[in-house]
Design a protein around this motif. Sequence first.
Motif, PDB file in Angstrom:
ATOM      1  N   UNK A 217       0.830  -1.226   0.027  1.00  0.00           N
ATOM      2  CA  UNK A 217       0.047  -0.129  -0.019  1.00  0.00           C
ATOM      3  C   UNK A 217       0.918   1.405  -0.164  1.00  0.00           C
ATOM      4  N   UNK A 218       0.359   2.394  -0.560  1.00  0.00           N
ATOM      5  CA  UNK A 218       1.024   3.624  -0.645  1.00  0.00           C
ATOM      6  C   UNK A 218       0.479   4.540   0.609  1.00  0.00           C
ATOM      7  N   UNK A 219       1.583   5.304   1.204  1.00  0.00           N
ATOM      8  CA  UNK A 219       1.076   6.126   2.172  1.00  0.00           C
ATOM      9  C   UNK A 219       1.553   7.480   1.901  1.00  0.00           C
ATOM     10  N   UNK A 220       0.587   8.520   2.060  1.00  0.00           N
ATOM     11  CA  UNK A 220       0.929   9.948   1.656  1.00  0.00           C
ATOM     12  C   UNK A 220       0.604  10.628   3.042  1.00  0.00           C
ATOM     13  N   UNK A 221       1.484  11.562   3.240  1.00  0.00           N
ATOM     14  CA  UNK A 221       1.344  12.628   4.076  1.00  0.00           C
ATOM     15  C   UNK A 221       1.481  14.012   3.764  1.00  0.00           C
ATOM     16  N   UNK A 222       0.395  14.866   4.429  1.00  0.00           N
ATOM     17  CA  UNK A 222       0.639  16.138   3.879  1.00  0.00           C
ATOM     18  C   UNK A 222       0.551  17.149   4.935  1.00  0.00           C
ATOM     19  N   UNK A 223       1.206  18.146   4.852  1.00  0.00           N
ATOM     20  CA  UNK A 223       1.283  19.115   6.108  1.00  0.00           C
ATOM     21  C   UNK A 223       1.369  20.413   5.327  1.00  0.00           C
ATOM     22  N   UNK A 224       0.655  21.536   5.573  1.00  0.00           N
ATOM     23  CA  UNK A 224       0.784  23.063   5.114  1.00  0.00           C
ATOM     24  C   UNK A 224       2.055  23.334   5.005  1.00  0.00           C
ATOM     25  N   UNK A 225       2.427  23.846   3.726  1.00  0.00           N
ATOM     26  CA  UNK A 225       3.840  24.387   3.671  1.00  0.00           C
ATOM     27  C   UNK A 225       4.843  23.488   3.517  1.00  0.00           C
ATOM     28  N   UNK A 226       4.611  22.202   3.378  1.00  0.00           N
ATOM     29  CA  UNK A 226       5.520  21.193   3.042  1.00  0.00           C
ATOM     30  C   UNK A 226       5.391  20.338   1.682  1.00  0.00           C
ATOM     31  N   UNK A 227       6.275  19.583   1.323  1.00  0.00           N
ATOM     32  CA  UNK A 227       5.798  18.812   0.291  1.00  0.00           C
ATOM     33  C   UNK A 227       5.061  17.423   0.711  1.00  0.00           C
ATOM     34  N   UNK A 228       4.184  16.889   0.019  1.00  0.00           N
ATOM     35  CA  UNK A 228       3.742  15.554   0.440  1.00  0.00           C
ATOM     36  C   UNK A 228       4.701  14.485   0.228  1.00  0.00           C
ATOM     37  N   UNK A 229       4.617  13.696   1.515  1.00  0.00           N
ATOM     38  CA  UNK A 229       5.661  12.836   1.688  1.00  0.00           C
ATOM     39  C   UNK A 229       5.154  11.385   1.245  1.00  0.00           C
ATOM     40  N   UNK A 230       5.556  10.576   0.570  1.00  0.00           N
ATOM     41  CA  UNK A 230       4.876   9.259   0.041  1.00  0.00           C
ATOM     42  C   UNK A 230       5.912   7.998   0.431  1.00  0.00           C
ATOM     43  N   UNK A 231       5.505   7.013   0.716  1.00  0.00           N
ATOM     44  CA  UNK A 231       6.133   5.957   1.023  1.00  0.00           C
ATOM     45  C   UNK A 231       5.155   4.626   0.724  1.00  0.00           C
ATOM     46  N   UNK A 232       5.774   3.384   0.675  1.00  0.00           N
ATOM     47  CA  UNK A 232       4.743   2.251   0.470  1.00  0.00           C
ATOM     48  C   UNK A 232       5.232   1.439   1.954  1.00  0.00           C
ATOM     49  N   UNK A 233       4.247   0.650   2.209  1.00  0.00           N
ATOM     50  CA  UNK A 233       4.429  -0.524   3.328  1.00  0.00           C
ATOM     51  C   UNK A 233       3.730  -1.827   2.865  1.00  0.00           C
ATOM     52  N   UNK A 234       4.071  -3.075   3.459  1.00  0.00           N
ATOM     53  CA  UNK A 234       3.421  -4.253   3.082  1.00  0.00           C
ATOM     54  C   UNK A 234       2.717  -4.552   4.394  1.00  0.00           C
ATOM     55  N   UNK A 235       1.552  -5.266   4.134  1.00  0.00           N
ATOM     56  CA  UNK A 235       0.517  -5.824   5.094  1.00  0.00           C
ATOM     57  C   UNK A 235       0.742  -7.582   4.731  1.00  0.00           C
ATOM     58  N   UNK A 236       1.151  -7.925   5.496  1.00  0.00           N
ATOM     59  CA  UNK A 236       1.188  -9.603   5.587  1.00  0.00           C
ATOM     60  C   UNK A 236       0.025 -10.148   5.905  1.00  0.00           C
ATOM     61  N   UNK A 237      -0.160 -11.371   5.729  1.00  0.00           N
ATOM     62  CA  UNK A 237      -1.535 -12.091   6.211  1.00  0.00           C
ATOM     63  C   UNK A 237      -1.516 -12.414   7.547  1.00  0.00           C
ATOM     64  N   UNK A 238      -2.647 -12.181   8.410  1.00  0.00           N
ATOM     65  CA  UNK A 238      -2.541 -12.088   9.825  1.00  0.00           C
ATOM     66  C   UNK A 238      -2.412 -13.619  10.112  1.00  0.00           C
TER      67      UNK A 238
END
Length: 73
Positions: A52-73
Amino acid sequence: MWASDDCLRDSAGILLRVPAGGTARYTLEWDREPSAPECATPSDRSVKAGTYLVEAEADGLKTAKTSFVLAKD
């Protein structure tokens, strides 16, 4: 799948102090339940294993993006 502003429980927000040229880190625990705007019931009730892709936004800053993996439970 999920957005922190879909169904706010606490509108105080998260404040982080970041030194000039530095970084900040915030860890969020997610119960793998999808969200929907204005606390509506999401159409899909389960989040499947995958990347999955994660995006973090904050006023005055560039949007940060990274990915992460969810494994099976």
